[in-house]
Design a protein around this motif. Structure first.
Motif, PDB file in Angstrom:
ATOM      1  N   GLY A 163       7.845   8.900  -5.619  1.00 22.07           N
ATOM      2  CA  GLY A 163       6.832   9.084  -4.595  1.00 22.07           C
ATOM      3  C   GLY A 163       5.708   8.080  -4.712  1.00 22.07           C
ATOM      4  O   GLY A 163       5.181   7.601  -3.716  1.00 22.07           O
ATOM      5  N   LEU A 164       5.328   7.719  -5.935  1.00 20.71           N
ATOM      6  CA  LEU A 164       4.279   6.736  -6.150  1.00 20.71           C
ATOM      7  C   LEU A 164       4.711   5.365  -5.652  1.00 20.71           C
ATOM      8  O   LEU A 164       3.935   4.656  -5.020  1.00 20.71           O
ATOM      9  CB  LEU A 164       3.919   6.683  -7.633  1.00 20.71           C
ATOM     10  N   GLN A 165       5.953   4.963  -5.916  1.00 17.18           N
ATOM     11  CA  GLN A 165       6.450   3.670  -5.448  1.00 17.18           C
ATOM     12  C   GLN A 165       6.547   3.640  -3.934  1.00 17.18           C
ATOM     13  O   GLN A 165       6.282   2.637  -3.310  1.00 17.18           O
ATOM     14  CB  GLN A 165       7.807   3.367  -6.069  1.00 17.18           C
ATOM     15  N   THR A 166       6.936   4.758  -3.324  1.00 15.77           N
ATOM     16  CA  THR A 166       7.040   4.823  -1.872  1.00 15.77           C
ATOM     17  C   THR A 166       5.686   4.693  -1.231  1.00 15.77           C
ATOM     18  O   THR A 166       5.499   4.005  -0.269  1.00 15.77           O
ATOM     19  CB  THR A 166       7.683   6.170  -1.449  1.00 15.77           C
ATOM     20  N   LEU A 221      -3.522  -7.517  -8.189  1.00 16.93           N
ATOM     21  CA  LEU A 221      -3.975  -7.349  -6.806  1.00 16.93           C
ATOM     22  C   LEU A 221      -3.329  -8.379  -5.881  1.00 16.93           C
ATOM     23  O   LEU A 221      -2.909  -8.040  -4.766  1.00 16.93           O
ATOM     24  CB  LEU A 221      -5.498  -7.454  -6.729  1.00 16.93           C
ATOM     25  N   GLU A 222      -3.267  -9.622  -6.333  1.00 13.34           N
ATOM     26  CA  GLU A 222      -2.626 -10.661  -5.519  1.00 13.34           C
ATOM     27  C   GLU A 222      -1.166 -10.309  -5.245  1.00 13.34           C
ATOM     28  O   GLU A 222      -0.685 -10.437  -4.114  1.00 13.34           O
ATOM     29  CB  GLU A 222      -2.720 -12.024  -6.220  1.00 13.34           C
ATOM     30  N   THR A 223      -0.471  -9.844  -6.260  1.00 10.75           N
ATOM     31  CA  THR A 223       0.940  -9.460  -6.097  1.00 10.75           C
ATOM     32  C   THR A 223       1.081  -8.293  -5.128  1.00 10.75           C
ATOM     33  O   THR A 223       1.958  -8.303  -4.257  1.00 10.75           O
ATOM     34  CB  THR A 223       1.547  -9.090  -7.462  1.00 10.75           C
ATOM     35  N   ASP A 224       0.220  -7.290  -5.256  1.00 12.84           N
ATOM     36  CA  ASP A 224       0.290  -6.133  -4.362  1.00 12.84           C
ATOM     37  C   ASP A 224      -0.035  -6.514  -2.920  1.00 12.84           C
ATOM     38  O   ASP A 224       0.594  -6.023  -1.987  1.00 12.84           O
ATOM     39  CB  ASP A 224      -0.643  -5.023  -4.839  1.00 12.84           C
ATOM     40  N   ILE A 225      -1.011  -7.394  -2.731  1.00 15.02           N
ATOM     41  CA  ILE A 225      -1.336  -7.852  -1.377  1.00 15.02           C
ATOM     42  C   ILE A 225      -0.177  -8.671  -0.815  1.00 15.02           C
ATOM     43  O   ILE A 225       0.175  -8.527   0.360  1.00 15.02           O
ATOM     44  CB  ILE A 225      -2.652  -8.664  -1.370  1.00 15.02           C
ATOM     45  N   ASP A 226       0.425  -9.520  -1.652  1.00 17.65           N
ATOM     46  CA  ASP A 226       1.610 -10.288  -1.215  1.00 17.65           C
ATOM     47  C   ASP A 226       2.702  -9.349  -0.711  1.00 17.65           C
ATOM     48  O   ASP A 226       3.270  -9.549   0.362  1.00 17.65           O
ATOM     49  CB  ASP A 226       2.185 -11.114  -2.365  1.00 17.65           C
ATOM     50  N   ASN A 227       3.005  -8.324  -1.487  1.00 16.72           N
ATOM     51  CA  ASN A 227       4.067  -7.390  -1.128  1.00 16.72           C
ATOM     52  C   ASN A 227       3.724  -6.580   0.122  1.00 16.72           C
ATOM     53  O   ASN A 227       4.596  -6.283   0.934  1.00 16.72           O
ATOM     54  CB  ASN A 227       4.371  -6.444  -2.289  1.00 16.72           C
ATOM     55  N   ALA A 228       2.454  -6.213   0.274  1.00 17.77           N
ATOM     56  CA  ALA A 228       2.046  -5.384   1.408  1.00 17.77           C
ATOM     57  C   ALA A 228       2.003  -6.172   2.710  1.00 17.77           C
ATOM     58  O   ALA A 228       2.333  -5.634   3.761  1.00 17.77           O
ATOM     59  CB  ALA A 228       0.684  -4.757   1.135  1.00 17.77           C
ATOM     60  N   THR A 229       1.582  -7.431   2.640  1.00 17.34           N
ATOM     61  CA  THR A 229       1.398  -8.206   3.874  1.00 17.34           C
ATOM     62  C   THR A 229       2.548  -9.150   4.179  1.00 17.34           C
ATOM     63  O   THR A 229       2.743  -9.520   5.325  1.00 17.34           O
ATOM     64  CB  THR A 229       0.112  -9.047   3.802  1.00 17.34           C
ATOM     65  N   GLY A 230       3.266  -9.576   3.161  1.00 12.66           N
ATOM     66  CA  GLY A 230       4.302 -10.583   3.368  1.00 12.66           C
ATOM     67  C   GLY A 230       3.747 -11.991   3.309  1.00 12.66           C
ATOM     68  O   GLY A 230       4.491 -12.965   3.375  1.00 12.66           O
ATOM     69  N   PRO A 250       1.859 -12.909   8.851  1.00 14.19           N
ATOM     70  CA  PRO A 250       2.948 -12.705   7.892  1.00 14.19           C
ATOM     71  C   PRO A 250       3.652 -11.377   8.140  1.00 14.19           C
ATOM     72  O   PRO A 250       3.060 -10.438   8.682  1.00 14.19           O
ATOM     73  CB  PRO A 250       2.248 -12.714   6.535  1.00 14.19           C
ATOM     74  N   HIS A 251       4.902 -11.311   7.759  1.00 19.54           N
ATOM     75  CA  HIS A 251       5.695 -10.102   7.942  1.00 19.54           C
ATOM     76  C   HIS A 251       6.112  -9.580   6.575  1.00 19.54           C
ATOM     77  O   HIS A 251       6.759 -10.297   5.817  1.00 19.54           O
ATOM     78  CB  HIS A 251       6.944 -10.396   8.779  1.00 19.54           C
ATOM     79  N   PRO A 252       5.755  -8.324   6.279  1.00 18.84           N
ATOM     80  CA  PRO A 252       6.160  -7.765   4.982  1.00 18.84           C
ATOM     81  C   PRO A 252       7.674  -7.701   4.884  1.00 18.84           C
ATOM     82  O   PRO A 252       8.363  -7.534   5.893  1.00 18.84           O
ATOM     83  CB  PRO A 252       5.561  -6.364   4.969  1.00 18.84           C
ATOM     84  N   GLY A 253       8.188  -7.844   3.665  1.00 16.53           N
ATOM     85  CA  GLY A 253       9.619  -7.716   3.434  1.00 16.53           C
ATOM     86  C   GLY A 253      10.069  -6.303   3.741  1.00 16.53           C
ATOM     87  O   GLY A 253       9.263  -5.382   3.867  1.00 16.53           O
ATOM     88  N   ARG A 254      11.357  -6.107   3.847  1.00 11.72           N
ATOM     89  CA  ARG A 254      11.891  -4.771   4.119  1.00 11.72           C
ATOM     90  C   ARG A 254      11.554  -3.846   2.967  1.00 11.72           C
ATOM     91  O   ARG A 254      11.713  -4.203   1.804  1.00 11.72           O
ATOM     92  CB  ARG A 254      13.399  -4.832   4.302  1.00 11.72           C
ATOM     93  N   ARG A 255      11.148  -2.657   3.323  1.00  8.31           N
ATOM     94  CA  ARG A 255      10.851  -1.664   2.292  1.00  8.31           C
ATOM     95  C   ARG A 255      12.134  -1.009   1.835  1.00  8.31           C
ATOM     96  O   ARG A 255      13.050  -0.802   2.613  1.00  8.31           O
ATOM     97  CB  ARG A 255       9.905  -0.607   2.830  1.00  8.31           C
ATOM     98  N   ALA A 256      12.142  -0.665   0.566  1.00  2.00           N
ATOM     99  CA  ALA A 256      13.304   0.034   0.012  1.00  2.00           C
ATOM    100  C   ALA A 256      13.363   1.438   0.595  1.00  2.00           C
ATOM    101  O   ALA A 256      12.355   2.011   1.006  1.00  2.00           O
ATOM    102  CB  ALA A 256      13.196   0.099  -1.506  1.00  2.00           C
ATOM    103  N   ASN A 257      14.529   2.008   0.601  1.00  2.00           N
ATOM    104  CA  ASN A 257      14.720   3.374   1.074  1.00  2.00           C
ATOM    105  C   ASN A 257      13.862   4.307   0.231  1.00  2.00           C
ATOM    106  O   ASN A 257      13.858   4.233  -0.987  1.00  2.00           O
ATOM    107  CB  ASN A 257      16.195   3.746   0.971  1.00  2.00           C
ATOM    108  N   SER A 258      13.115   5.198   0.882  1.00  2.84           N
ATOM    109  CA  SER A 258      12.187   6.063   0.151  1.00  2.84           C
ATOM    110  C   SER A 258      12.904   7.001  -0.802  1.00  2.84           C
ATOM    111  O   SER A 258      12.320   7.481  -1.753  1.00  2.84           O
ATOM    112  CB  SER A 258      11.317   6.855   1.136  1.00  2.84           C
ATOM    113  N   ALA A 259      14.176   7.283  -0.576  1.00  3.32           N
ATOM    114  CA  ALA A 259      14.910   8.178  -1.457  1.00  3.32           C
ATOM    115  C   ALA A 259      15.247   7.492  -2.783  1.00  3.32           C
ATOM    116  O   ALA A 259      15.516   8.161  -3.757  1.00  3.32           O
ATOM    117  CB  ALA A 259      16.180   8.648  -0.773  1.00  3.32           C
ATOM    118  N   SER A 260      15.204   6.159  -2.803  1.00  3.19           N
ATOM    119  CA  SER A 260      15.599   5.447  -4.016  1.00  3.19           C
ATOM    120  C   SER A 260      14.473   5.325  -5.035  1.00  3.19           C
ATOM    121  O   SER A 260      14.731   5.045  -6.191  1.00  3.19           O
ATOM    122  CB  SER A 260      16.113   4.048  -3.666  1.00  3.19           C
ATOM    123  N   GLY A 261      13.222   5.487  -4.619  1.00  2.00           N
ATOM    124  CA  GLY A 261      12.116   5.312  -5.540  1.00  2.00           C
ATOM    125  C   GLY A 261      11.320   6.587  -5.715  1.00  2.00           C
ATOM    126  O   GLY A 261      11.546   7.595  -5.035  1.00  2.00           O
TER     127      GLY A 261
END
Length: 159
Positions: free
Chosen positions: A156-159, A53-62, A143-154
């Motif tokens: 649907g669940l990862q996107t 959860l901490e990792t997911d919140i880190d990634n979502a919020t920056g 905080p600013h979330p990092g750039r998201r990867a292109n949705s075509a590269s991952g």
């Protein structure tokens, strides 16, 4: 058509062996399911979920998330997190960007076998606080979330 006594005894032994094997497999499956249920209610599992959860919140919020404690009740489908803190771009001597004293969520699983859906039944957030700092240059501590990867590269669940 009559069956010879030797054939009848062989069939009986074969049927008995099949029943014994089926019972052994059933007991083994029940033991594995029981062991998984015990592990899912353990402190080790709760620690793994808290870290995820901490990792997911880190990634979502920056920001940098911290959860002081996490408890999960598998059979009630209920989770509780205490001391949820998100550090933003503020200095160390300032209050964190966001803080929640207690967060409790209850879910329900519908159509578990044919088309599983997860529904949020209850969400209780106790004492949420947001500390937004506006600096002279127009920047904030948000905080600013990092750039998201292109949705075509991952997927649907990862996107």
């Amino acid at each position: 058509m009559t069956v010879a006594p030797g054939e009848q005894a062989t069939r009986r032994r074969r049927n008995h062996r099949v029943l014994i094997n089926a019972a052994g497999i059933l007991i083994a499956v029940a033991a594995v399911v029981g062991a998984l249920a015990l592990w899912a209610n353990s402190a080790q599992f709760e620690g793994m979920v808290r870290h995820r959860l901490e990792t997911d919140i880190d990634n979502a919020t920056g920001g940098r998330a911290e959860i002081a404690s996490f408890q999960w009740k598998l059979f009630d489908l209920e989770a509780e997190a205490r001391g949820v803190v998100i550090q933003g771009d503020e200095p160390a001597n300032e209050a964190p960007y966001a803080r929640i004293d207690r967060l409790r969520a209850r879910i329900s699983l519908l159509g578990f076998w044919w088309s599983p859906r997860v529904h949020l039944r209850e969400l209780v957030i106790t004492r949420p606080r947001l500390h937004l700092i506006l600096y002279r240059d127009g920047e904030t501590n948000q905080p600013h979330p990092g750039r998201r990867a292109n949705s075509a590269s991952g997927s649907g669940l990862q996107t």
